[in-house]
Enzyme design. Structure first.
Site, PDB file in Angstrom:
ATOM      1  N   LYS A  73       0.865  -1.183   0.000  1.00 49.84           N
ATOM      2  CA  LYS A  73       0.000   0.000   0.000  1.00 49.84           C
ATOM      3  C   LYS A  73       0.901   1.233   0.000  1.00 49.84           C
ATOM      4  O   LYS A  73       1.919   1.265   0.705  1.00 49.84           O
ATOM      5  CB  LYS A  73      -0.879  -0.027   1.257  1.00 49.84           C
ATOM      6  CG  LYS A  73      -1.971   1.048   1.305  1.00 49.84           C
ATOM      7  CD  LYS A  73      -2.844   0.864   2.556  1.00 49.84           C
ATOM      8  CE  LYS A  73      -3.951   1.898   2.660  1.00 49.84           C
ATOM      9  NZ  LYS A  73      -4.788   1.716   3.865  1.00 49.84           N
ATOM     10  N   SER A 150      -9.647   1.885   3.003  1.00 46.05           N
ATOM     11  CA  SER A 150      -8.766   2.625   2.132  1.00 46.05           C
ATOM     12  C   SER A 150      -7.748   1.763   1.388  1.00 46.05           C
ATOM     13  O   SER A 150      -7.172   2.223   0.403  1.00 46.05           O
ATOM     14  CB  SER A 150      -8.006   3.678   2.959  1.00 46.05           C
ATOM     15  OG  SER A 150      -7.191   3.038   3.926  1.00 46.05           O
ATOM     16  N   SER A 174     -10.009  -0.420   7.270  1.00 47.67           N
ATOM     17  CA  SER A 174      -9.422  -0.230   5.941  1.00 47.67           C
ATOM     18  C   SER A 174      -8.792  -1.457   5.308  1.00 47.67           C
ATOM     19  O   SER A 174      -8.468  -1.457   4.127  1.00 47.67           O
ATOM     20  CB  SER A 174      -8.373   0.887   5.970  1.00 47.67           C
ATOM     21  OG  SER A 174      -9.010   2.143   5.920  1.00 47.67           O
TER      22      SER A 174
END
Lengths: 485, 473
Positions: A73, A150, A174
């Site tokens: 990420k 996210s 997330s």
């Protein structure tokens, strides 16, 4: 089927048996990333990955991540590799150091192949707010359904079968929410179990590093590698790191599983509710005890506002270094104040600015008591309630989301319990610093959904054991778009 | 009409710990810009603060010296504001629970009440040029302690002496060198003036940028007079920040204070509260250096030194350390003080060096002093040897050998022979002595000294001389 489609542990076997080489795997992963149309990539680490794979040396039989490609990420700091948190504010920023979790995997010779998208600076739950736009859910080729966020890019590339695992971060849900939308195992361990050093902070007391895999055993194995005390993260726990795979197949007889009634009751989707009841039967058949417990509905309704005030407040401060002078694009100005105002006005999206304003407002002297401090107090109240449940139960088990992946243009009534409670309750694990895992449990109209298990702090071993017991009874081991076809 | 000034002080002290407050970066003063930094000091995204244990120990020691209540738990908070010298956009400090509370110092018989002492991190240093500003992050993250008094001081004298005492404390505890000129000790002053008859305090004015001890008193006296004059001419005192203008020895307005800034303090969650055990606190105090105030009492009571000598010896920690080293090995405290204050200080001043660079070690000095005091060598010879030691960087023994000094004779027979020889040649002086002229004795002893080249023990010579004189009655 390609070797790349396997779970980490199966892939490791193939590597040991020399059926495939890390270089072949990396090349194929890069190839798939290039062909992928889900808008999940921030930076393709083609050159870096091929170099690592080429020079990897001899196979390490006892090291299950040796030569395994993975994605990161883009809010984890990676040395010499651009890291922007999917925000224009950090476009072109190249860190000088590796996040501890990245460093540990590199030491073990796992091979990062891409930095992947997120909601801008990890603030969001749709996977649609990064500076590159929407990241798509590979289960919906029409690109109408969200991946969730996210950690949208991480979920997307693992669900697409591009890599067997990807790093994510989880402040509210997330990792665990997109895991549900992507039919994946999404795991966030206890607060302090994995070092946060190098993870761009959103809300430090809630943030956790974690990851997506396609099997519970992979998740357990990875934890033994990435967990542990870190001198760079003062909040990292010095509790010994266990071998989390050791106890993963223990019988779960006499385990107590709590189901919070009010949360289940706020879900209207029948497929999900029916499947949830089926899985409860599976647990019962395995000898586990199911306990329906109750939580004050009004308290549950405060989960989201509490989270929102806390996280927006801390986010304003955590991102105050992005001021156009130290970091971020420089937009002139006659004074430093003007330069900062210009940078922060032009650099952040409207959504982020909105959060900053809410956060700033909540922290103002005249509002702190009513907002920030009240949220902090309420958090403790919630934590007390949850810990009470976990005192007599080993885990809390609930659907990870009230629906399958929602369409991007979804209009939800944010005052309905389905949103306030069922769609936001997973933040409980962040409030209390508990380990929490989502595993795939069913499909509706070709879209997957998952259920979530949350255990006691630092009892990851037991949590993974209970998750694996269910995974074994369901047909979703190593689920991806490819294996489903 | 009488006036009363009320003064409160905020002092920032930069600690000279090995590493910074929250990062592993070494602390370096006056170094090449931006060479003493880590990613944390530059606020790289994802970096995290790790508190410095030594800084905590230092803070505990200063708290103890200031008679403060020490918190048993460490809490840190964020102070949020945007400024070009502030890397993270917030400073980690201690807002709600400072490590020290409610202390005091007695200055000139007056009690200065200290409200709080807390730890925080320093900001980057700004170097301003006409068209741009450069940032030096070497300073960013250096541990600071901030010491805040209550508004309880009423004279510039006490305020200046208070700052001087804080400097003495932090330098004797080796927490900081406390050099104001180098910004290691920074002082902001709040001053207000009211008529004696007024109940409430006057409007508070802040004076910044006082960067030398000498300026504190001048700046305060100026500011107090300025405010009195303003009151007398019925002008309103404005709540403002002024700076000290060194050239004009005056304070100049910098900016008018409107509403105070809201720093939106909240807890720093990257540092979980740290329990300070009583043992940890006690150990920090137990292992702490002796304070100047404690030395002062010891020198006076145990060593019998006078106030002047004491003040010179305590003017710096290295000097005091030098003295203490000597005093461990010799009981001639006054002589040590004399040598230190007269001979050594003169040499240091002449050569513009510090005692740390002084080549004669305490051991070497003590050897010389002990020889002199036990009468082995005379004062005159001792000074000759000292000069030789300085010039050639050798110890007392070697200097004596090279100078061919065998030492003072304390040999009874040898001295007696000399005395008899002198007496035989000075009949008149013998008569004078017996006639009650005391001067004669001094003359005769002087003759013996001269003849021997100063190598006879004066007291022994005197004793023998009297014996021999009495024989010739």
């Amino acid at each position: 089927m390609s070797y790349l489609d396997l779970t980490i542990l199966d892939l490791h076997k193939a590597l040991v048996e020399k059926k495939v080489t890390p270089l072949e795997l990396v090349k194929e992963a890069i190839d798939r990333l290039k062909k992928d149309d889900n808008n999940a990539v921030e930076y393709l680490m083609e050159k870096e990955a091929i170099e690592l794979a080429t020079n990897i040396g001899e196979i390490e039989v006892d090291n299950p991540v040796w030569g395994i490609p993975f994605a990161i990420k883009d809010n984890f700091s990676t040395k010499d590799v651009p890291t922007c948190g999917s925000s224009d504010m950090l476009k072109g920023y190249v860190p000088v150091y590796n996040a501890t979790i990245v460093e540990k995997l590199l030491k073990k010779k796992a091979i990062p192949v891409a930095k992947v998208t997120l909601d801008e600076l990890a603030m969001g739950g749709t996977g649609a707010t990064g500076h590159l736009g929407k990241t798509y859910n590979p289960y919906d080729p029409s690109h109408k359904k969200m991946m969730g966020g996210s950690s949208c890019g991480s979920a997307s590339v693992v669900a697409s079968g591009i890599v067997p695992f990807a790093l994510g971060s989880d402040t509210g849900d997330s990792i665990r929410k997109p895991a549900s939308y992507g039919g994946l195992v999404g795991f966030k361990p206890s607060w302090g179990r994995i070092s946060r050093y190098g993870l761009f902070p959103f809300t430090p007391s809630l943030d956790a590093a974690g990851y997506f895999t396609r099997s519970v055993k992979d998740a357990a194995m990875l934890l033994s590698i990435v967990a542990g005390e870190d001198k760079n993260d003062f909040t990292s726990s010095n509790k010994p790191v266990e071998n989390y795979v050791d106890n993963i197949d223990k019988p779960i007889k006499n385990i107590s599983i709590a189901v919070i009634k009010e949360i289940v009751e706020s879900i209207s989707n029948e497929t999900i509710i029916n499947q949830f009841k089926e899985t409860l039967k599976i647990y019962q058949n395995l000898g586990a005890k199911i306990n329906y417990v109750s939580m004050d509905k009004h308290l549950l309704q405060t989960l989201f506002p509490t989270y929102y005030i806390m996280s927006c407040s801390e986010a304003t401060s955590n991102n105050a270094n992005l001021d156009g002078i130290k970091f971020g694009p420089y937009f002139d100005g006659t004074t430093y104040i003007e330069a900062m105002k210009n940078a922060r006005t032009k650099g952040f999206s409207e959504r982020i600015k909105r959060r900053f304003i809410i956060g700033s407002y909540s922290l103002m002297k005249e509002n702190q008591n009513e907002l920030f401090l009240r949220a902090a107090k309420n958090r403790h109240k919630i934590v007390d309630e949850v810990n009470k449940i976990l005192k007599t139960n080993d885990v809390i088990f609930l659907p990870a989301s009230p629906t399958t992946a929602a369409p991007f243009d979804n209009k939800v009534d944010q005052l309905k319990d389905e949103y306030l409670i069922a769609d936001n309750y997973m933040v409980i694990a962040n409030f209390a610093g508990l380990p929490s895992i989502t595993i795939p449990c069913g499909f509706e109209n070709d879209l997957p959904f998952g259920f979530n298990l949350t255990g006691r702090a630092f009892e990851e071993s037991k949590l993974l054991n209970i998750a694996k017991a269910l995974e074994d009874k369901l047909p979703y081991y190593n689920l991806s778009v490819r294996s489903k076809k | 009409m009488g006036y009363q000034a009320t003064i409160g002080l905020e002092i920032h002290v930069e600690m000279k710990t090995k590493s910074k407050m929250f990062s592993s970066s070494p602390v370096g003063f006056m170094q090449e810009p931006n060479t003493f930094t880590t990613p944390y000091d530059l606020a790289f995204p994802g970096t995290m603060p790790v508190p410095n244990k030594q800084a905590v120990i230092n803070a505990i020691r200063v708290c103890h010296a200031l008679h403060m209540t020490i918190d048993n738990e460490l809490h840190f908070d964020r102070k949020n504001y945007f400024y070009s010298d502030l890397p993270k956009g917030y400073q980690i400090t201690q807002d709600k629970r400072p490590i020290g509370r409610d202390g005091y110092l007695d200055i000139n018989g007056e009690r200065v009440e200290i409200e709080r002492l807390h730890m925080e991190e320093d900001t980057a240093k700004q170097l301003h040029f006409p068209k741009f500003t450069l940032l030096d992050y070497n300073r960013a993250g250096i541990p600071l302690i901030e010491i805040v008094t209550r508004p309880c001081i009423h004279s510039a004298d006490v305020a200046a002496k208070y700052v001087e005492t804080i400097r003495e404390i932090v330098s004797f505890l080796e927490v900081s060198d406390g050099k104001m000129e180098e910004g290691q000790l920074r002082c902001d002053v709040n001053v207000s003036v009211k008529k004696d008859s007024d109940k409430n305090l006057g409007t508070k004015v802040e004076v910044k940028n006082i960067n030398s001890f000498n300026h504190i008193k001048i700046a305060l006296e100026y500011e107090i007079q300025r405010q009195i004059k303003a009151i007398e001419s019925n002008e309103k005192i404005i709540q403002e920040t002024r700076r000290y203008d060194e050239e004009n020895k005056a304070t100049k307005s910098m900016r008018v204070k409107t509403d105070s800034v809201d720093y939106k303090y909240f807890p720093e969650d990257n540092i979980i509260p740290i329990k300070l055990s009583q043992k940890f606190i006690d150990d920090a105090i137990k292992t702490s250096n002796e304070l100047a105030s404690e030395k002062r009492v010891r020198y006076k009571v145990k060593f019998n030194l006078n106030d002047y000598d004491i003040s010179i010896i305590l003017s710096s920690l290295p000097l005091a350390n030098y003295f203490d080293e000597c005093a461990k090995k010799s009981k001639y405290y006054k002589t040590i003080a004399n040598w230190l204050i007269v001979d050594i200080m003169a040499y240091l001043n002449k050569n513009a060096i510090s005692i740390n660079e002084f080549k004669i070690t305490p051991e070497m000095l003590v050897e010389l002093i002990n020889e002199k005091e036990s009468g082995v060598i005379s004062n005159k010879i001792a000074r000759e040897i000292f000069a030789y030691m300085l010039e050639n960087n050798v110890n007392c023994k070697t200097a004596k050998q090279r100078l061919n000094i065998t030492g003072q004779t304390s040999d009874d027979k040898a001295i007696r022979d000399l005395v008899i020889e002198i007496l035989n040649n000075n009949e008149q002086s013998i008569k004078d002595y017996h006639a009650g002229k005391d001067r004669a004795l001094g003359f005769l002893i002087g003759q013996v000294m001269k003849k021997s080249g100063g190598k006879v023990n004066p007291s022994l010579t005197s004793k023998i001389m009297v014996e021999e004189l009495n024989r010739r009655k």
